[in-house]
Enzyme design. Structure first.
Site, mmCIF file in Angstrom:
data_model
loop_
_atom_site.group_PDB
_atom_site.id
_atom_site.type_symbol
_atom_site.label_atom_id
_atom_site.label_comp_id
_atom_site.label_asym_id
_atom_site.label_seq_id
_atom_site.Cartn_x
_atom_site.Cartn_y
_atom_site.Cartn_z
ATOM 1 N N VAL A 160 0.852 -1.203 0.000
ATOM 2 C CA VAL A 160 0.000 0.000 0.000
ATOM 3 C C VAL A 160 0.882 1.246 0.000
ATOM 4 C CG1 VAL A 160 -2.191 0.924 0.867
ATOM 5 C CG2 VAL A 160 -1.431 -1.299 1.682
ATOM 6 N N ALA A 161 2.020 1.188 -0.734
ATOM 7 C CA ALA A 161 2.928 2.332 -0.818
ATOM 8 C C ALA A 161 3.206 2.895 0.586
ATOM 9 C CB ALA A 161 2.390 3.378 -1.780
ATOM 10 N N CYS A 162 3.048 4.214 0.739
ATOM 11 C CA CYS A 162 3.442 4.851 2.005
ATOM 12 C C CYS A 162 2.572 4.442 3.187
ATOM 13 C CB CYS A 162 3.417 6.366 1.855
ATOM 14 S SG CYS A 162 4.798 6.932 0.885
ATOM 15 N N SER A 163 1.410 3.865 2.934
ATOM 16 C CA SER A 163 0.559 3.460 4.048
ATOM 17 C C SER A 163 0.653 1.959 4.322
ATOM 18 C CB SER A 163 -0.893 3.873 3.788
ATOM 19 O OG SER A 163 -1.002 5.278 3.897
ATOM 20 N N SER A 340 6.664 3.557 3.650
ATOM 21 C CA SER A 340 5.745 3.334 4.779
ATOM 22 C C SER A 340 6.431 3.324 6.134
ATOM 23 C CB SER A 340 4.994 2.015 4.589
ATOM 24 O OG SER A 340 5.803 0.916 4.935
#
Ligand code: CO8
Length: 381
Positions: A160-163, A340
Protein backbone atom coordinates in the site's frame (compact mmCIF):
# COMPACT_ATOMS: atom_id res chain seq x y z
CA UNK A 1 -6.24 -26.66 17.92
CA UNK A 2 -8.38 -24.25 19.98
CA UNK A 3 -11.30 -22.08 18.93
CA UNK A 4 -10.30 -18.41 18.42
CA UNK A 5 -10.35 -16.35 21.63
CA UNK A 6 -11.29 -12.74 20.81
CA UNK A 7 -9.31 -10.08 22.63
CA UNK A 8 -10.84 -6.88 23.97
CA UNK A 9 -7.57 -4.96 24.03
CA UNK A 10 -4.71 -4.99 21.52
CA UNK A 11 -1.29 -3.47 22.15
CA UNK A 12 1.90 -2.60 20.34
CA UNK A 13 4.50 -4.15 22.63
CA UNK A 14 7.74 -3.85 20.67
CA UNK A 15 9.27 -1.98 17.77
CA UNK A 16 12.45 -2.71 15.81
CA UNK A 17 14.48 -0.50 13.50
CA UNK A 18 17.22 -1.69 11.16
CA UNK A 19 19.22 1.06 9.48
CA UNK A 20 21.54 0.18 6.56
CA UNK A 21 25.13 1.29 7.24
CA UNK A 22 25.65 3.15 3.94
CA UNK A 23 24.87 6.88 3.83
CA UNK A 24 24.43 9.01 0.70
CA UNK A 25 24.50 12.77 1.22
CA UNK A 26 22.63 15.36 -0.85
CA UNK A 27 25.96 16.67 -2.10
CA UNK A 28 26.94 13.24 -3.42
CA UNK A 29 23.63 12.80 -5.26
CA UNK A 30 23.81 16.29 -6.73
CA UNK A 31 27.38 15.74 -7.92
CA UNK A 32 26.54 12.59 -9.90
CA UNK A 33 23.33 14.06 -11.35
CA UNK A 34 25.12 17.23 -12.43
CA UNK A 35 27.95 15.20 -14.00
CA UNK A 36 25.33 13.20 -15.88
CA UNK A 37 23.46 16.36 -16.94
CA UNK A 38 26.65 18.00 -18.23
CA UNK A 39 27.63 14.88 -20.21
CA UNK A 40 24.13 14.41 -21.65
CA UNK A 41 23.59 18.05 -22.52
CA UNK A 42 26.99 18.32 -24.25
CA UNK A 43 26.47 15.10 -26.22
CA UNK A 44 23.00 16.12 -27.43
CA UNK A 45 23.56 19.90 -27.66
CA UNK A 46 22.47 20.15 -31.29
CA UNK A 47 19.21 18.24 -30.75
CA UNK A 48 18.51 20.12 -27.50
CA UNK A 49 19.07 23.46 -29.28
CA UNK A 50 16.74 22.34 -32.09
CA UNK A 51 14.03 21.46 -29.56
CA UNK A 52 14.16 17.75 -30.52
CA UNK A 53 15.35 16.56 -27.12
CA UNK A 54 15.06 17.85 -23.55
CA UNK A 55 18.07 18.95 -21.58
CA UNK A 56 18.66 17.20 -18.24
CA UNK A 57 18.19 19.74 -15.43
CA UNK A 58 20.97 20.19 -12.88
CA UNK A 59 20.23 19.73 -9.17
CA UNK A 60 21.15 21.76 -6.11
CA UNK A 61 21.83 20.55 -2.56
CA UNK A 62 20.63 23.78 -0.94
CA UNK A 63 17.28 23.50 -2.79
CA UNK A 64 16.84 19.92 -1.62
CA UNK A 65 17.32 20.73 2.05
CA UNK A 66 15.12 23.81 1.90
CA UNK A 67 12.29 22.17 -0.11
CA UNK A 68 12.25 18.84 1.75
CA UNK A 69 14.28 18.99 5.00
CA UNK A 70 16.30 15.98 3.79
CA UNK A 71 20.08 16.07 4.38
CA UNK A 72 21.05 12.46 3.74
CA UNK A 73 19.61 8.97 3.36
CA UNK A 74 20.69 5.43 4.20
CA UNK A 75 20.85 2.92 1.35
CA UNK A 76 21.02 -0.86 1.35
CA UNK A 77 23.70 -0.87 -1.39
CA UNK A 78 25.65 2.27 -2.26
CA UNK A 79 27.73 0.74 -5.06
CA UNK A 80 26.47 2.02 -8.43
CA UNK A 81 24.33 4.93 -7.24
CA UNK A 82 27.15 7.47 -7.52
CA UNK A 83 28.65 6.00 -10.70
CA UNK A 84 27.60 8.27 -13.56
CA UNK A 85 27.54 5.26 -15.88
CA UNK A 86 25.18 3.32 -13.62
CA UNK A 87 23.09 5.58 -11.32
CA UNK A 88 21.24 2.72 -9.64
CA UNK A 89 22.30 0.40 -6.82
CA UNK A 90 24.13 -2.72 -8.03
CA UNK A 91 22.35 -5.35 -5.98
CA UNK A 92 23.64 -8.82 -6.86
CA UNK A 93 21.19 -11.63 -7.50
CA UNK A 94 21.12 -14.31 -4.83
CA UNK A 95 20.59 -18.05 -5.27
CA UNK A 96 17.09 -19.32 -4.51
CA UNK A 97 18.52 -21.17 -1.49
CA UNK A 98 19.91 -17.96 0.07
CA UNK A 99 17.87 -15.54 2.17
CA UNK A 100 16.60 -12.88 -0.23
CA UNK A 101 17.68 -9.25 0.20
CA UNK A 102 14.35 -8.00 1.45
CA UNK A 103 13.86 -10.97 3.76
CA UNK A 104 17.28 -10.22 5.27
CA UNK A 105 16.28 -6.60 5.90
CA UNK A 106 12.98 -7.80 7.39
CA UNK A 107 14.62 -10.37 9.68
CA UNK A 108 17.02 -7.73 11.04
CA UNK A 109 14.13 -5.43 12.05
CA UNK A 110 11.93 -8.30 13.25
CA UNK A 111 14.57 -9.64 15.64
CA UNK A 112 14.86 -6.20 17.23
CA UNK A 113 11.05 -5.90 17.57
CA UNK A 114 10.79 -9.37 19.15
CA UNK A 115 13.52 -8.50 21.66
CA UNK A 116 11.82 -5.19 22.53
CA UNK A 117 8.48 -6.98 23.02
CA UNK A 118 10.11 -9.71 25.16
CA UNK A 119 8.69 -12.29 22.76
CA UNK A 120 9.97 -15.51 21.22
CA UNK A 121 9.16 -16.62 17.65
CA UNK A 122 6.88 -19.29 19.17
CA UNK A 123 4.68 -16.51 20.63
CA UNK A 124 3.90 -15.16 17.14
CA UNK A 125 1.05 -16.57 15.02
CA UNK A 126 1.29 -14.41 11.89
CA UNK A 127 3.82 -12.40 9.89
CA UNK A 128 2.84 -9.55 7.58
CA UNK A 129 5.51 -8.07 5.33
CA UNK A 130 4.08 -4.79 4.10
CA UNK A 131 5.94 -2.16 2.08
CA UNK A 132 5.97 -0.14 -1.14
CA UNK A 133 7.57 -2.92 -3.23
CA UNK A 134 8.36 -6.58 -2.77
CA UNK A 135 11.29 -7.92 -4.77
CA UNK A 136 9.15 -10.75 -6.16
CA UNK A 137 5.51 -11.77 -6.22
CA UNK A 138 5.95 -15.28 -4.80
CA UNK A 139 6.72 -17.07 -2.64
CA UNK A 140 5.71 -14.29 -0.27
CA UNK A 141 8.63 -12.56 1.48
CA UNK A 142 6.62 -12.93 4.71
CA UNK A 143 6.66 -16.72 4.41
CA UNK A 144 10.42 -16.69 3.85
CA UNK A 145 10.84 -14.47 6.93
CA UNK A 146 8.51 -16.73 8.90
CA UNK A 147 10.72 -19.72 8.09
CA UNK A 148 13.95 -17.82 8.82
CA UNK A 149 12.67 -16.84 12.28
CA UNK A 150 11.08 -20.22 13.08
CA UNK A 151 7.51 -18.93 13.37
CA UNK A 152 4.59 -21.32 12.83
CA UNK A 153 1.18 -20.07 11.69
CA UNK A 154 0.94 -17.99 8.53
CA UNK A 155 2.40 -15.03 6.64
CA UNK A 156 1.49 -12.83 3.72
CA UNK A 157 2.72 -9.73 1.85
CA UNK A 158 0.87 -6.44 1.42
CA UNK A 159 1.52 -3.40 -0.80
CA UNK A 160 0.00 0.00 0.00
CA UNK A 161 2.93 2.33 -0.82
CA UNK A 162 3.44 4.85 2.00
CA UNK A 163 0.56 3.46 4.05
CA UNK A 164 1.76 -0.15 3.93
CA UNK A 165 2.94 -0.12 7.57
CA UNK A 166 -0.16 1.41 9.14
CA UNK A 167 -2.58 -0.60 6.98
CA UNK A 168 -0.78 -3.84 7.94
CA UNK A 169 -0.95 -2.86 11.62
CA UNK A 170 -4.70 -2.41 11.12
CA UNK A 171 -4.98 -5.98 9.79
CA UNK A 172 -2.92 -7.28 12.73
CA UNK A 173 -5.17 -5.39 15.17
CA UNK A 174 -8.25 -6.98 13.62
CA UNK A 175 -6.76 -10.48 13.68
CA UNK A 176 -5.88 -10.19 17.36
CA UNK A 177 -9.30 -8.71 18.19
CA UNK A 178 -11.00 -11.58 16.35
CA UNK A 179 -8.78 -14.14 17.99
CA UNK A 180 -7.30 -15.54 14.78
CA UNK A 181 -3.80 -14.69 16.04
CA UNK A 182 -2.40 -14.13 19.54
CA UNK A 183 0.44 -11.94 18.32
CA UNK A 184 1.42 -10.60 14.89
CA UNK A 185 4.75 -9.38 13.54
CA UNK A 186 4.30 -6.53 11.05
CA UNK A 187 7.49 -5.81 9.08
CA UNK A 188 8.32 -3.05 6.57
CA UNK A 189 11.52 -3.75 4.63
CA UNK A 190 11.52 -0.58 2.54
CA UNK A 191 14.05 -1.13 -0.25
CA UNK A 192 13.17 1.97 -2.25
CA UNK A 193 16.51 2.84 -3.91
CA UNK A 194 16.11 0.45 -6.90
CA UNK A 195 13.02 2.45 -7.97
CA UNK A 196 14.53 5.92 -7.62
CA UNK A 197 15.32 7.83 -10.82
CA UNK A 198 18.72 9.24 -9.86
CA UNK A 199 18.76 11.20 -13.16
CA UNK A 200 15.67 13.26 -12.27
CA UNK A 201 16.29 16.34 -10.14
CA UNK A 202 12.66 16.46 -8.98
CA UNK A 203 12.86 13.09 -7.25
CA UNK A 204 16.47 11.85 -7.01
CA UNK A 205 16.81 12.99 -3.39
CA UNK A 206 13.52 11.83 -1.92
CA UNK A 207 14.00 8.23 -0.78
CA UNK A 208 16.05 6.09 1.56
CA UNK A 209 16.16 2.41 2.57
CA UNK A 210 15.32 1.04 6.03
CA UNK A 211 13.42 -1.78 7.73
CA UNK A 212 11.01 -1.43 10.63
CA UNK A 213 8.93 -3.97 12.52
CA UNK A 214 6.37 -3.99 15.32
CA UNK A 215 4.86 -6.71 17.47
CA UNK A 216 1.13 -6.40 18.13
CA UNK A 217 -0.42 -8.74 20.68
CA UNK A 218 -3.25 -9.30 23.15
CA UNK A 219 -2.99 -6.89 26.08
CA UNK A 220 -3.19 -9.77 28.55
CA UNK A 221 0.01 -11.39 27.20
CA UNK A 222 2.13 -8.20 27.05
CA UNK A 223 5.10 -7.99 29.42
CA UNK A 224 7.44 -5.44 27.81
CA UNK A 225 8.46 -2.09 29.36
CA UNK A 226 6.88 0.19 26.71
CA UNK A 227 3.41 -0.95 25.72
CA UNK A 228 0.85 1.07 23.78
CA UNK A 229 -2.81 0.11 23.57
CA UNK A 230 -4.28 0.63 20.11
CA UNK A 231 -7.52 2.50 20.85
CA UNK A 232 -8.68 2.28 17.22
CA UNK A 233 -7.57 2.34 13.59
CA UNK A 234 -8.85 4.41 10.65
CA UNK A 235 -7.99 4.23 6.96
CA UNK A 236 -8.92 6.20 3.86
CA UNK A 237 -7.99 5.83 0.18
CA UNK A 238 -8.75 7.97 -2.84
CA UNK A 239 -7.38 7.20 -6.32
CA UNK A 240 -4.78 9.59 -7.70
CA UNK A 241 -2.21 9.40 -10.51
CA UNK A 242 -0.02 12.11 -9.00
CA UNK A 243 2.35 9.55 -7.40
CA UNK A 244 2.93 6.58 -9.64
CA UNK A 245 5.27 3.87 -10.95
CA UNK A 246 4.32 1.83 -14.02
CA UNK A 247 6.86 -0.93 -13.49
CA UNK A 248 5.25 -4.29 -12.98
CA UNK A 249 4.95 -7.85 -14.20
CA UNK A 250 3.36 -6.69 -17.47
CA UNK A 251 6.51 -4.69 -18.24
CA UNK A 252 7.98 -7.53 -20.37
CA UNK A 253 4.82 -7.95 -22.44
CA UNK A 254 5.30 -4.82 -24.52
CA UNK A 255 8.20 -2.95 -26.04
CA UNK A 256 8.28 -0.20 -23.43
CA UNK A 257 11.74 0.84 -22.23
CA UNK A 258 12.21 -0.68 -18.75
CA UNK A 259 14.45 2.34 -17.89
CA UNK A 260 11.82 4.90 -18.95
CA UNK A 261 11.04 7.51 -16.26
CA UNK A 262 7.45 6.31 -15.97
CA UNK A 263 8.71 2.85 -14.90
CA UNK A 264 10.33 4.47 -11.86
CA UNK A 265 8.88 6.55 -9.04
CA UNK A 266 7.54 9.85 -10.35
CA UNK A 267 5.15 12.41 -8.94
CA UNK A 268 3.64 15.85 -9.22
CA UNK A 269 5.17 16.92 -5.93
CA UNK A 270 3.41 20.28 -5.65
CA UNK A 271 -0.04 18.78 -6.29
CA UNK A 272 0.64 15.98 -3.82
CA UNK A 273 1.62 18.52 -1.22
CA UNK A 274 -1.51 20.62 -1.77
CA UNK A 275 -3.94 17.68 -1.89
CA UNK A 276 -2.55 15.39 0.80
CA UNK A 277 -1.92 17.88 3.64
CA UNK A 278 -5.59 18.88 4.12
CA UNK A 279 -6.73 15.27 3.65
CA UNK A 280 -4.33 14.04 6.32
CA UNK A 281 -5.22 16.80 8.81
CA UNK A 282 -8.95 16.21 8.37
CA UNK A 283 -8.52 12.45 8.67
CA UNK A 284 -6.59 12.74 11.93
CA UNK A 285 -9.05 15.25 13.42
CA UNK A 286 -11.97 12.95 12.58
CA UNK A 287 -10.16 9.95 14.05
CA UNK A 288 -9.43 11.77 17.30
CA UNK A 289 -13.06 12.96 17.48
CA UNK A 290 -14.20 9.32 17.60
CA UNK A 291 -12.50 9.21 21.01
CA UNK A 292 -13.73 12.68 22.00
CA UNK A 293 -10.12 13.83 21.85
CA UNK A 294 -8.74 17.10 20.52
CA UNK A 295 -5.38 17.57 18.84
CA UNK A 296 -4.20 19.32 22.01
CA UNK A 297 -4.78 16.07 23.95
CA UNK A 298 -2.13 14.31 21.87
CA UNK A 299 1.27 14.05 23.53
CA UNK A 300 3.15 12.75 20.46
CA UNK A 301 2.63 12.72 16.70
CA UNK A 302 4.48 9.99 14.82
CA UNK A 303 3.79 11.29 11.33
CA UNK A 304 4.78 9.98 7.92
CA UNK A 305 8.18 11.38 6.95
CA UNK A 306 8.03 12.66 3.35
CA UNK A 307 8.75 16.33 3.64
CA UNK A 308 9.33 18.53 6.69
CA UNK A 309 7.08 21.27 5.32
CA UNK A 310 4.21 18.79 4.99
CA UNK A 311 4.58 17.69 8.61
CA UNK A 312 4.79 21.28 9.84
CA UNK A 313 1.68 22.25 7.88
CA UNK A 314 -0.38 19.25 9.02
CA UNK A 315 0.56 19.82 12.66
CA UNK A 316 -0.26 23.54 12.30
CA UNK A 317 -3.68 22.73 10.82
CA UNK A 318 -4.40 20.41 13.76
CA UNK A 319 -2.94 22.41 16.64
CA UNK A 320 -3.41 25.97 15.37
CA UNK A 321 0.29 26.55 16.09
CA UNK A 322 3.65 24.99 15.27
CA UNK A 323 4.37 21.63 16.85
CA UNK A 324 7.63 21.34 18.73
CA UNK A 325 10.21 18.75 17.66
CA UNK A 326 9.40 16.92 20.88
CA UNK A 327 5.67 16.74 19.99
CA UNK A 328 6.12 15.77 16.33
CA UNK A 329 9.61 14.33 15.88
CA UNK A 330 11.31 14.59 12.49
CA UNK A 331 13.60 11.80 11.29
CA UNK A 332 13.55 12.52 7.55
CA UNK A 333 16.60 14.78 7.80
CA UNK A 334 18.70 11.64 8.41
CA UNK A 335 16.54 8.95 6.79
CA UNK A 336 14.76 10.81 3.93
CA UNK A 337 11.40 9.35 2.87
CA UNK A 338 11.47 5.62 3.63
CA UNK A 339 7.97 5.05 2.20
CA UNK A 340 5.75 3.33 4.78
CA UNK A 341 8.45 3.00 7.44
CA UNK A 342 8.75 6.74 8.19
CA UNK A 343 6.19 7.03 10.97
CA UNK A 344 7.47 3.77 12.49
CA UNK A 345 11.08 5.04 12.53
CA UNK A 346 9.78 8.11 14.40
CA UNK A 347 7.84 5.84 16.80
CA UNK A 348 10.85 3.61 17.30
CA UNK A 349 13.20 6.48 18.20
CA UNK A 350 10.71 8.59 20.18
CA UNK A 351 8.27 6.52 22.28
CA UNK A 352 10.01 5.45 25.47
CA UNK A 353 9.70 8.80 27.28
CA UNK A 354 5.89 8.92 27.29
CA UNK A 355 4.07 8.39 30.61
CA UNK A 356 1.25 5.90 31.19
CA UNK A 357 -2.00 7.45 29.93
CA UNK A 358 -0.28 9.62 27.30
CA UNK A 359 -2.01 9.53 23.92
CA UNK A 360 -0.20 9.42 20.57
CA UNK A 361 -1.09 9.23 16.90
CA UNK A 362 0.73 7.16 14.26
CA UNK A 363 -0.26 8.38 10.79
CA UNK A 364 0.89 7.66 7.23
CA UNK A 365 -0.08 9.52 4.05
CA UNK A 366 1.03 9.07 0.48
CA UNK A 367 0.56 7.29 -2.82
CA UNK A 368 -2.86 5.93 -3.65
CA UNK A 369 -3.75 8.36 -2.10
CA UNK A 370 -3.77 6.45 1.15
CA UNK A 371 -4.00 7.60 4.76
CA UNK A 372 -3.77 5.27 7.74
CA UNK A 373 -3.85 6.13 11.43
CA UNK A 374 -3.74 4.48 14.85
CA UNK A 375 -4.64 6.31 18.06
CA UNK A 376 -2.60 4.73 20.85
CA UNK A 377 -2.28 5.21 24.61
CA UNK A 378 0.68 4.20 26.76
CA UNK A 379 -0.28 1.46 29.19
CA UNK A 380 0.76 1.10 32.81
CA UNK A 381 1.57 -2.61 33.16
N1 CO8 B 1 17.43 21.16 -7.53
C1 CO8 B 1 17.16 22.40 -8.00
N2 CO8 B 1 15.94 22.80 -8.40
C2 CO8 B 1 14.94 21.88 -8.33
C3 CO8 B 1 15.15 20.58 -7.87
C4 CO8 B 1 16.46 20.23 -7.47
N3 CO8 B 1 16.75 19.00 -6.99
N4 CO8 B 1 13.97 19.90 -7.91
C5 CO8 B 1 13.06 20.75 -8.39
N5 CO8 B 1 13.65 21.95 -8.67
C6 CO8 B 1 13.02 23.13 -9.25
C7 CO8 B 1 11.79 22.77 -10.03
O1 CO8 B 1 12.11 22.31 -11.33
C8 CO8 B 1 11.05 24.09 -10.04
O2 CO8 B 1 11.58 24.93 -11.01
P1 CO8 B 1 10.62 25.85 -11.93
O3 CO8 B 1 9.94 26.75 -10.94
O4 CO8 B 1 11.57 26.51 -12.83
O5 CO8 B 1 9.67 24.89 -12.58
C9 CO8 B 1 11.38 24.66 -8.67
O6 CO8 B 1 12.59 24.00 -8.23
C10 CO8 B 1 10.32 24.42 -7.65
O7 CO8 B 1 9.93 23.03 -7.73
P2 CO8 B 1 8.73 22.44 -6.95
O8 CO8 B 1 7.56 23.36 -7.04
O9 CO8 B 1 8.51 21.01 -7.36
O10 CO8 B 1 9.37 22.49 -5.49
P3 CO8 B 1 8.68 22.34 -4.10
O11 CO8 B 1 9.11 23.47 -3.27
O12 CO8 B 1 7.23 22.02 -4.20
O13 CO8 B 1 9.36 20.99 -3.51
C11 CO8 B 1 8.97 18.62 -3.30
C12 CO8 B 1 9.32 19.76 -4.22
C13 CO8 B 1 10.05 18.53 -2.23
C14 CO8 B 1 8.95 17.31 -4.07
C15 CO8 B 1 7.61 18.90 -2.63
O14 CO8 B 1 6.67 19.25 -3.60
C16 CO8 B 1 7.08 17.71 -1.87
O15 CO8 B 1 7.71 17.17 -0.99
N6 CO8 B 1 5.85 17.29 -2.16
C17 CO8 B 1 5.23 16.15 -1.48
C18 CO8 B 1 5.82 14.94 -1.98
C19 CO8 B 1 5.37 13.73 -1.27
O16 CO8 B 1 5.14 13.66 -0.11
N7 CO8 B 1 5.25 12.69 -2.01
C20 CO8 B 1 4.95 11.45 -1.47
C21 CO8 B 1 5.70 10.51 -2.28
S1 CO8 B 1 6.18 9.16 -1.41
C22 CO8 B 1 4.98 7.96 -1.46
O17 CO8 B 1 3.84 8.17 -1.49
C23 CO8 B 1 5.47 6.56 -1.45
C24 CO8 B 1 5.59 6.07 -2.85
C25 CO8 B 1 6.16 4.69 -2.85
C26 CO8 B 1 7.64 4.67 -2.59
C27 CO8 B 1 8.46 4.93 -3.78
C28 CO8 B 1 9.91 4.55 -3.57
C29 CO8 B 1 10.80 4.84 -4.74
Amino acid sequence: MQLPQPSQHVVISGVGLWTPEHIVTNEELVQVLNDYADQHNAEYATEIDAGQRSAVARSDAAFIEKASGIKQRHVYVKDGILDVNCMRPRIPERADEALSHQAEMAVNAAQRALAAAHKQPTDIDAVIVSCAYTQRAYPAIAIEVQQALGITGFGFDMLVACSAATFAQHRAYEMIKAGTARAVLVINPELTSPQVNYRDRDSHFIFGDVATAVVLERADTANAPHVYEVLSTQAKTQFSNTIRSNFGYLSRTNDADPFAPDKLFHQEGRTVFKEVCPMAAEHIAQHLALHELNATDVRRWWLHQANINMNLLIARKLLGRDASAEEAPIVLDRYANCASAGSIIAFSLHHEDLAPGDVGVICSFGAGYSIGSLVVRKVNL
